[in-house]
Each structure stands twice: as structure tokens, then as C-alpha cells.
Design an enzyme around this catalytic site. Structure first.
Site, PDB file in Angstrom:
ATOM      1  N   ARG A 170       0.803  -1.220   0.000  1.00  0.00           N
ATOM      2  CA  ARG A 170       0.000   0.000   0.000  1.00  0.00           C
ATOM      3  C   ARG A 170       0.844   1.282   0.000  1.00  0.00           C
ATOM      4  O   ARG A 170       0.437   2.308   0.556  1.00  0.00           O
ATOM      5  CB  ARG A 170      -0.963   0.017   1.193  1.00  0.00           C
ATOM      6  CG  ARG A 170      -2.039  -1.062   1.128  1.00  0.00           C
ATOM      7  CD  ARG A 170      -3.032  -0.765   0.010  1.00  0.00           C
ATOM      8  NE  ARG A 170      -4.178  -1.662   0.036  1.00  0.00           N
ATOM      9  CZ  ARG A 170      -4.310  -2.754  -0.717  1.00  0.00           C
ATOM     10  NH1 ARG A 170      -3.343  -3.090  -1.563  1.00  0.00           N
ATOM     11  NH2 ARG A 170      -5.381  -3.513  -0.633  1.00  0.00           N
ATOM     12  N   SER A 219     -11.610  -0.067   1.754  1.00  0.00           N
ATOM     13  CA  SER A 219     -10.958  -0.464   3.010  1.00  0.00           C
ATOM     14  C   SER A 219     -10.497   0.758   3.791  1.00  0.00           C
ATOM     15  O   SER A 219      -9.807   1.626   3.256  1.00  0.00           O
ATOM     16  CB  SER A 219      -9.762  -1.371   2.725  1.00  0.00           C
ATOM     17  OG  SER A 219     -10.181  -2.580   2.140  1.00  0.00           O
ATOM     18  N   GLU A 301      -5.746   3.254   5.939  1.00  0.00           N
ATOM     19  CA  GLU A 301      -5.483   3.144   4.504  1.00  0.00           C
ATOM     20  C   GLU A 301      -6.036   4.385   3.804  1.00  0.00           C
ATOM     21  O   GLU A 301      -5.483   4.828   2.806  1.00  0.00           O
ATOM     22  CB  GLU A 301      -6.123   1.877   3.925  1.00  0.00           C
ATOM     23  CG  GLU A 301      -5.798   1.652   2.465  1.00  0.00           C
ATOM     24  CD  GLU A 301      -6.097   0.249   2.003  1.00  0.00           C
ATOM     25  OE1 GLU A 301      -6.676   0.104   0.913  1.00  0.00           O
ATOM     26  OE2 GLU A 301      -5.777  -0.714   2.716  1.00  0.00           O
TER      27      GLU A 301
END
Length: 308
Positions: A170, A219, A301
Site C-alpha cells: 500500500r 478499506s 489506509e
């Protein structure tokens, strides 16, 4: 509003733009200036001529972003039509503008028999996908990335290779203040019909397990790494954020108009009247409860930017 010298441009500049209109979560205060460049030259000239003291922030379609209620000072840049082209190259390669939607890229590539199907269910633009090394179903942008055209804060055009990007879970690394403008991706070839079917299966699977019809940024937290019951460190892909959220009793939790989805507990949704503060406070409460329950510190996130 911060008064600044704004260079002459061929694109559009709007003052006091309300960010909630652009946000998938429908929250966020005003930005001082919103600049949408006409093309690469327009963007480069703007960056060369605007004071380096003025904060610059880049957005795509705000599919992974909470803009706080006090808005953003300085200039927000949003790439548009001049940056969303998709062009087939040789050897299973495809050139993609940073503003092109992930889903559109997946579909266009599938028509040409190039497998970028994992992008089909990822909201947002290619520029954002590269910046955060987006992925799903075990495949990530870093797996198909070849190079990126980037404009630095000084307006200089450079090319970054996969090695330059330092991809991680990520995340990636680009020079501070730089903007991705175009990306070259390369993947395996497969029959177009097979790729179309693969994407439809993924869409069906997402619809069954995620609140696709709610106001959400996907998410909320990264899948964490931590210690398993045997004392071994779990791989980030094995320990799921939704599981530790469930264990902490936070599925369906609410603050104001913000809620952790009943359908997927790692999806934060605006149930109709949430403020950015509601969403961020709920996220922080989830982090607190999960840590108290399991000792695991969840990491956001979703990006949070701007002033309270």
C-alpha cells in the site's frame, strides 16, 4: 483563504471550491484554489511559476481520501481530460494517463487481450493506484508497473522506473511534491472473453461481500502485521483488518453519521449526514478499541488531509 499569486493558465482555476462535492464520502470543507490543467505543458508551466512556498496537494477522484471540514489551504490540483488517455503499445504494454479510471483501464486492456483485470474493482484513478500500490485478489500495481512520467514541484518532467518507486504494501515513493502524469503497464496476454468473464466474477464477488451501494472509500485500514497465537509474525496479507475489528466488537459501530459497515466491518460509510470529523473520530475509536482488545495497532489506509 490564503491569497497567492496564481500564474496564468489555459486550464481552469476555481477559488473556494467545496471539496464535499468531489469526495466519494461527500464530506470536506473548501480548498483555496482548485486547478485543473489543460495538458502537460499547462501543468508544468504552472508549477514552474507558482511560489514554492504555496502548498500543493494532488487529488484524483477522492476515492481514498477524507478532506477535513476546515478544508485545504493552498492549491489542489486535479487532472482531467488531458491526462486520461489509454494507448496500446507493443509487447503487452499499455500507456495510461494518470487520470484514467482504474475500471476503464481494466476494461480497455481486456478488449486488447491484456490482463489488468484486478483493477476492475478498485475505485479511483491510475495515478492514485500507483501512488498507493493498489491491488486486490493477490495482485498489485507493482506487479504490472514498468515506468511512470512524473512532473516535479519545479515543473521538470522525469521518468521513474520500478526500482525508483520502492513499492511496498500500500505504498510507493516518488519525489516530494511530484505528480504522476502517465504510466506504462505490462501484463500477460489472455483471450478477451476470458478476461471479461473474470472481471464479472470479481464484480459479483465484491457485491456479495462489500457495501458497494453505500458512500464509502473501500478499506478503511490496512491489513496489519502482528504476532499470531504461535508467536510468529503474520504476513500482512494473512491477518485481516476486518477480523480484528470484529473481535473488538466494532462492526456496525457509529459516531454521528459515520458507521463501520455491517456488511464489511473494514468499510466506513457515510449513512447520510456524516461530517469529516465523524468519520475520522470513528476511525480513531476503532483503532483504540482494536488495540485494547488485541494489542494490534491498525493503520489508516484512507488518507486524511486538511484542517479540522
Amino acid at each position: 483563504m490564503t491569497e497567492v499569486f496564481i500564474p496564468k493558465v489555459r486550464g481552469t482555476i476555481v477559488t473556494n471550491r467545496l471539496m464535499s462535492d468531489l469526495s466519494w464520502l461527500k464530506v470536506g470543507g473548501k480548498v483555496d484554489y482548485l486547478f485543473q490543467p489543460a495538458d502537460l505543458v499547462d501543468l508544468s508551466d504552472f508549477l514552474k511559476n507558482i511560489s514554492k512556498k504555496i502548498p500543493i496537494f494532488m487529488i484524483g477522484v477522492c476515492s481514498n481520501l477524507i478532506v477535513r471540514d476546515g478544508g485545504i489551504r493552498g492549491v489542489v490540483i486535479k487532472l482531467g481530460r488531458g491526462f486520461n488517455g489509454i494507448e496500446l503499445l507493443e509487447n503487452n504494454r499499455i500507456s495510461v494517463g494518470a487520470a484514467a479510471l482504474d475500471a476503464h483501464v481494466a476494461k480497455k486492456a481486456a478488449i486488447e487481450g491484456i490482463d489488468l483485470t484486478f483493477l476492475r474493482t478498485i475505485p479511483g484513478t491510475i495515478g492514485g493506484a500507483v501512488k498507493m500500490n493498489a491491488g486486490c485478489y493477490g495482485k498489485y500495481i507493482s506487479d504490472v508497473f514498468e515506468s511512470a512520467n512524473v512532473i516535479t514541484r519545479e515543473g521538470k518532467q522525469i521518468i521513474l522506473t520500478k526500482k525508483d518507486m520502492h513499492f511496498d504494501y500500500r505504498s510507493s515513493v516518488i519525489p516530494e511534491g511530484s505528480i504522476i502524469t502517465n504510466v506504462i503497464l505490462k501484463s500477460n496476454q489472455a483471450p478477451s472473453e476470458d478476461l471479461m468473464n473474470k472481471m464479472q466474477i470479481a464484480l459479483n464477488k465484491r457485491s456479495e461481500s462489500q457495501p458497494v451501494n453505500e458512500l464509502s472509500c473501500g478499506s478503511t485500514f490496512r491489513n496489519p502485521s502482528g504476532f499470531s497465537s504461535t508467536g510468529q509474525i503474520d504476513d500482512v496479507h494473512d491477518l485481516k483488518a476486518w477480523k480484528v475489528i470484529d473481535n473488538a466488537g466494532m462492526r456496525g459501530a457509529t459516531i454521528g453519521g459515520a458507521k463501520m459497515s455491517d456488511k464489511h466491518s473494514n468499510f466506513m460509510i457515510n449513512i447520510g449526514d456524516a461530517t469529516a470529523a465523524d468519520l475520522e473520530n470513528l476511525g480513531e475509536e476503532v483503532i483504540k478499541k482494536v488495540y485494547a482488545d488485541s494489542g494490534i495497532k491498525l493503520e489508516w489506509e484512507i488518507m486524511r488531509v486538511g484542517e479540522p
